[in-house]
Scaffold this active site. Structure first.
Site, PDB file in Angstrom:
ATOM      1  CB  SER A 162      -0.868   0.011   1.274  1.00 14.38           C
ATOM      2  OG  SER A 162      -1.394   1.300   1.539  1.00 14.38           O
ATOM      3  CE1 TYR A 199      -3.782   0.337   4.083  1.00 10.45           C
ATOM      4  CE2 TYR A 199      -5.042  -1.628   4.557  1.00 10.45           C
ATOM      5  CZ  TYR A 199      -4.453  -0.776   3.651  1.00 10.45           C
ATOM      6  OH  TYR A 199      -4.529  -1.035   2.298  1.00 10.45           O
TER       7      TYR A 199
HETATM    8  P1  NAP Z   1     -11.683  -5.378  -0.320  1.00  8.90           P
HETATM    9  O1  NAP Z   1     -12.563  -4.896  -1.410  1.00  8.90           O
HETATM   10  O2  NAP Z   1     -12.009  -5.045   1.099  1.00  8.90           O
HETATM   11  O3  NAP Z   1     -11.507  -6.972  -0.439  1.00  8.90           O
HETATM   12  C1  NAP Z   1     -10.698  -7.608   0.497  1.00  8.90           C
HETATM   13  C2  NAP Z   1     -11.015  -9.081   0.398  1.00  8.90           C
HETATM   14  O4  NAP Z   1     -10.251  -9.783   1.387  1.00  8.90           O
HETATM   15  C3  NAP Z   1     -12.489  -9.377   0.666  1.00  8.90           C
HETATM   16  O5  NAP Z   1     -12.986 -10.284  -0.269  1.00  8.90           O
HETATM   17  C4  NAP Z   1     -12.457  -9.980   2.057  1.00  8.90           C
HETATM   18  O6  NAP Z   1     -13.451 -10.931   2.307  1.00  8.90           O
HETATM   19  C5  NAP Z   1     -11.127 -10.703   2.015  1.00  8.90           C
HETATM   20  N1  NAP Z   1     -10.702 -11.040   3.381  1.00  8.90           N
HETATM   21  C6  NAP Z   1     -10.657 -10.218   4.450  1.00  8.90           C
HETATM   22  N2  NAP Z   1     -10.248 -10.897   5.535  1.00  8.90           N
HETATM   23  C7  NAP Z   1     -10.046 -12.198   5.137  1.00  8.90           C
HETATM   24  C8  NAP Z   1      -9.631 -13.388   5.804  1.00  8.90           C
HETATM   25  N3  NAP Z   1      -9.352 -13.381   7.114  1.00  8.90           N
HETATM   26  N4  NAP Z   1      -9.537 -14.538   5.089  1.00  8.90           N
HETATM   27  C9  NAP Z   1      -9.857 -14.548   3.767  1.00  8.90           C
HETATM   28  N5  NAP Z   1     -10.259 -13.454   3.069  1.00  8.90           N
HETATM   29  C10 NAP Z   1     -10.349 -12.290   3.764  1.00  8.90           C
HETATM   30  O7  NAP Z   1     -10.214  -4.862  -0.571  1.00  8.90           O
HETATM   31  P2  NAP Z   1      -9.493  -4.319  -1.892  1.00  8.90           P
HETATM   32  O8  NAP Z   1      -9.674  -2.852  -1.977  1.00  8.90           O
HETATM   33  O9  NAP Z   1      -9.835  -5.197  -3.061  1.00  8.90           O
HETATM   34  O10 NAP Z   1      -7.990  -4.570  -1.435  1.00  8.90           O
HETATM   35  C11 NAP Z   1      -7.367  -5.814  -1.638  1.00  8.90           C
HETATM   36  C12 NAP Z   1      -5.969  -5.659  -1.066  1.00  8.90           C
HETATM   37  O11 NAP Z   1      -5.377  -4.470  -1.596  1.00  8.90           O
HETATM   38  C13 NAP Z   1      -5.962  -5.474   0.458  1.00  8.90           C
HETATM   39  O12 NAP Z   1      -4.818  -6.112   0.998  1.00  8.90           O
HETATM   40  C14 NAP Z   1      -5.839  -3.959   0.630  1.00  8.90           C
HETATM   41  O13 NAP Z   1      -5.236  -3.621   1.866  1.00  8.90           O
HETATM   42  C15 NAP Z   1      -4.943  -3.624  -0.519  1.00  8.90           C
HETATM   43  N6  NAP Z   1      -4.990  -2.241  -0.989  1.00  8.90           N
HETATM   44  C16 NAP Z   1      -6.169  -1.664  -1.342  1.00  8.90           C
HETATM   45  C17 NAP Z   1      -6.144  -0.351  -1.834  1.00  8.90           C
HETATM   46  C18 NAP Z   1      -7.384   0.372  -2.248  1.00  8.90           C
HETATM   47  O14 NAP Z   1      -7.304   1.608  -2.427  1.00  8.90           O
HETATM   48  N7  NAP Z   1      -8.514  -0.290  -2.431  1.00  8.90           N
HETATM   49  C19 NAP Z   1      -4.950   0.331  -1.960  1.00  8.90           C
HETATM   50  C20 NAP Z   1      -3.772  -0.301  -1.536  1.00  8.90           C
HETATM   51  C21 NAP Z   1      -3.819  -1.593  -1.068  1.00  8.90           C
HETATM   52  P3  NAP Z   1     -14.938 -10.490   2.722  1.00  8.90           P
HETATM   53  O15 NAP Z   1     -15.561 -10.031   1.445  1.00  8.90           O
HETATM   54  O16 NAP Z   1     -15.567 -11.742   3.266  1.00  8.90           O
HETATM   55  O17 NAP Z   1     -14.800  -9.389   3.752  1.00  8.90           O
HETATM   56  C1  GCO Z   2      -7.180   4.947   3.523  1.00  7.59           C
HETATM   57  C2  GCO Z   2      -7.240   4.030   2.337  1.00  7.59           C
HETATM   58  C3  GCO Z   2      -5.851   3.611   1.919  1.00  7.59           C
HETATM   59  C4  GCO Z   2      -5.937   2.713   0.722  1.00  7.59           C
HETATM   60  C5  GCO Z   2      -4.602   2.258   0.272  1.00  7.59           C
HETATM   61  C6  GCO Z   2      -3.745   3.378  -0.203  1.00  7.59           C
HETATM   62  O1  GCO Z   2      -8.074   4.870   4.368  1.00  7.59           O
HETATM   63  O2  GCO Z   2      -6.226   5.740   3.558  1.00  7.59           O
HETATM   64  O3  GCO Z   2      -8.041   2.896   2.606  1.00  7.59           O
HETATM   65  O4  GCO Z   2      -5.218   2.983   2.991  1.00  7.59           O
HETATM   66  O5  GCO Z   2      -6.684   1.592   1.013  1.00  7.59           O
HETATM   67  O6  GCO Z   2      -3.974   1.437   1.191  1.00  7.59           O
HETATM   68  O7  GCO Z   2      -2.605   2.808  -0.813  1.00  7.59           O
END
Ligand code: NAP
Ligand code: GCO
Length: 266
Positions: A146, A159
């Protein structure tokens, strides 16, 4: 260089939590590049909904119900994958949670819960697949880090601590297992429009854009939120033979936000 170095034909890819959002988009791209897609999630209902989504895309995915924080469930899943599909060639530690709470108001239990999913779980799942990768003579581990692997902000202490730790776990797996032709890299998405960030983009009662939405667009040279699809090319690259000499690297896919001081408020 052979351009089929970017293909994933014959490879088995395990993407944790890949039922929607970033994980699902990465799985779609891996399937298009030829990989067999396997995912895990928390319950049968979610698994069946995800299988329907994959089938709608013409992807014959395999789903497991396994909590990434539960070592016994993960070890049983990986053993089954090894028996039925020949083991994991590509692991994407995608599953993650966030709890946006001011640190002094956050319970230790909430802090631990975020660390458990976002940092302890990538350790558990990586530890489970690496022995099989060593036997195969190759492996790719991609940790979804992230911007918070580099920066902090209000309310995301757990986080940021987890994602900062995940950056260093990435570098340590690289250091410890690179000699077995295992490459461990990270992808650091910027702000991506998924369910996880939906609260930061909600329209205000007066219909205006969320202040954080306006802030991120002003802070991003690309002047937009990212989409899960923006991560597909980088994810395929890091899973493919094209990146066999890339190791311990965090590839930020953020529209330039980490490089930019931000636009002066009008
Ligand atoms: P999301 O929409 O919240 O999806 C996360 C997925 O992980 C969901 O399907 C969730 O399941 C699953 N999960 C959570 N806890 C779990 C567990 N204990 N065992 C198995 N599955 C589990 O997140 P996203 O935005 O796609 O992000 C995916 C990854 O990218 C995460 O690691 C997040 O931190 C990272 N990320 C996101 C962003 C962003 O801006 N969106 C940016 C940087 C990094 P449920 O549906 O059952 O809750
Ligand atoms: C927040 C956001 C971010 C993004 C991502 C950015 O609350 O600041 O959720 O943490 O998820 O990780 O890279």
């Amino acid at each position: 260089m052979e351009m089929n170095a970017f293909r994933l034909d014959g490879k088995v890819a395990l993407i944790t939590g890949a039922v929607y959002g970033i994980g699902f988009a990465i799985a779609e791209a891996y399937a298009a590049a030829g990989a067999k897609i396997i995912f895990n999630c928390l319950n049968e209902e979610t698994k069946n909904k995800a299988l329907d989504s994959y089938h709608e895309k013409g992807i014959d995915a395999v789903g497991y119900v396994a909590d990434v924080t539960k070592e016994d469930e993960i070890n049983a899943m990986v053993a089954d994958i090894e028996e039925k599909y020949g083991g994991v060639d590509i692991l994407v530690n995608n599953a993650g949670i966030i709890k946006r709470i001011p640190m002094t108001e956050m319970s230790a239990a909430d802090f631990r819960a975020v660390i458990d999913v976002d940092l302890n779980a990538p350790f558990i799942v990586s530890k489970a697949v690496i022995p099989g990768m060593i036997k195969k003579g190759h492996g790719k581990i991609i940790n979804i880090c992230s911007m918070m692997s580099e920066l902090g902000r209000e309310t995301v202490s757990a986080y940021a601590a987890a994602k900062g730790g995940l950056k260093m776990l990435t570098r340590n797996i690289c250091s410890e297992y690179g000699e077995y032709n295992i490459q461990c890299n990270g992808i650091g998405p910027g702000y991506i429009a998924t369910p996880q960030t939906a609260p930061l983009r909600e329209r205000q009662p007066d219909g205006s854009r969320h202040p954080f939405d306006q802030f991120i667009v002003a802070k991003t040279p690309a002047a937009r939120w990212g989409t899960p699809e923006d991560l597909q090319g980088p994810a395929v690259f890091l899973a493919s033979d094209a990146s066999n000499f890339v190791n311990g690297h965090i590839l930020y896919v953020d529209g330039g936000i980490l490089a930019y001081i931000g636009k002066q408020p009008q």
